[in-house]
Write an enzyme that holds these catalytic residues in place. Structure first.
Site: not given
Ligand code: FPP
Length: 247
Positions: A21-22, A24, A38, A66-68, A70, A132, A197
Site C-alpha cells: 500500500d502507498g 498513490g 505503481h 483486490s476485488t474492491e 475494480w 521461492l 482489507s
Molecule cells: C496500493 O497502492 C497498490 C496497488 C493497489 C497496486 C499494486 C500493484 C502493482 C504495483 C502492480 C502489479 C504488478 C505485478 C507484477 C503483480 P495504492 O494505490 O492503494 O496507494 P494509496 O493508498 O497511497 O493511494
C-alpha cells in the site's frame, strides 16, 4: 553485520504475505501521477522477490489487485492491468532463471483476456521452479473466496461427493484457492494503514501482523529483513500459555 545475516535461518517464516500500500501517496508526495507510483511499485516487487529468495522464504504472497480495486477509475484499472502484463512478461526469464515459481489466487475470470493469457504463460513457464513460490493475489478478496468455497461445498453435497458431516476445518481449507499453500506466518502491510482489507482472512488466523508507515515504492530488502527479524522476536502461542510453548 548485514540485516540478512541477523536473520535466524532456523526460525524463518515459511510464508510471508504483503499488502502493498502507498503507491498513490508516494507519487502524490512527489507531484507525480498515481501511475508513476505503481510503476515504482513494480521495482519494489522486484527487490522484495529477490530479497525473499535470498532469505530462503518459501512462499511470498503479494496483494496486487483486490476485488474492491475494480471500483477504481477505469483508466487506473487499465493502467494496472497493462503494468502487470508488461512486468510479468519482462520478468519471466529472470524468474525462471532464479527458480521462482509463479502462482495466482483470485477470480481470474474477471481479468481481461490479454492479462489472463500473459499470467497463464508466466505460470506455465515457471512451473518447474524449486525456489521461492510467488503467489500473486489478483482480483482477490477473502469474502469472494469464502463464499465461493461455501457454494462449491454445497454443490458437492448436492452431488453426493461430499457428506455434510465431513465438513470440518481441513475440508473447508481444501475448497480455498490457497488449498496447497501453507498459511502465512507473517503478514506485512506497508503505507501506514492498520487493517487487513479483505485479504486472507481465514489463512491469517494465526499470522503475525507487521505494519509499517513506509510506502510500498520505498520498501526493499532491508525493510523486509527488519520485518522478519521483528517476527522472530515474537512468541507464537497459538492459544497456549508461554510455559507450554517453552517445553
Ligand atoms: C496500493 O497502492 C497498490 C496497488 C493497489 C497496486 C499494486 C500493484 C502493482 C504495483 C502492480 C502489479 C504488478 C505485478 C507484477 C503483480 P495504492 O494505490 O492503494 O496507494 P494509496 O493508498 O497511497 O493511494
Amino acid at each position: 553485520m548485514s540485516l540478512l545475516d541477523k536473520i535466524d535461518k532456523n526460525r524463518l517464516p515459511a510464508h510471508v504475505a504483503i499488502i502493498m500500500d502507498g503507491n498513490g501517496r508516494w507519487a502524490k508526495a512527489r507531484g507525480l501521477g498515481r501511475g508513476e507510483g505503481h510503476r515504482e511499485g513494480v521495482n519494489a516487487i522486484r527487490r522484495v522477490v529477490e530479497a525473499a529468495s535470498k532469505a530462503s522464504v518459501q512462499y511470498l504472497t503479494l496483494y496486487a489487485f483486490s476485488t474492491e480495486n475494480w471500483n477504481r477509475p477505469t483508466e487506473e484499472v487499465k493502467g494496472l492491468m497493462d503494468l502487470m502484463v508488461y512486468a510479468i512478461s519482462r520478468e519471466t526469464p529472470d524468474l525462471k532463471k532464479n527458480g521462482v515459481r509463479i502462482r495466482s489466487i483470485g477470480d481470474m475470470d474477471r481479468l481481461p483476456a490479454y492479462a489472463r493469457t500473459a499470467l497463464g504463460e508466466c505460470i506455465r513457464e515457471t512451473a518447474e521452479g524449486t525456489g521461492l513460490t510467488l503467489v500473486l493475489a489478483l482480483s482477490y478478496s477473502s469474502k469472494w473466496e469464502l463464499s465461493t468455497a461455501a457454494r462449491n461445498m454445497a454443490a458437492d453435497v448436492v452431488k453426493g461427493v461430499l457428506e455434510e458431516e465431513d465438513i470440518d476445518e481441513e475440508t473447508f481449507a481444501g475448497y480455498l484457492t490457497t488449498r496447497d499453500i501453507p498459511d502465512p506466518d507473517l503478514l506485512i502491510r506497508t503505507g501506514g494503514e492498520q487493517r487487513i482489507s479483505n485479504f486472507l482472512l481465514w489463512q491469517c488466523a494465526y499470522a503475525e501482523f507487521y505494519f509499517t508507515g513506509t510506502f510500498w515504492p520505498d520498501f526493499g530488502d532491508d525493510a523486509l529483513y527488519e520485518a522478519i527479524i521483528e517476527y522472530q522476536g515474537r512468541e507464537r502461542r497459538y492459544g497456549k500459555t508461554s510455559d507450554q510453548i517453552e517445553r
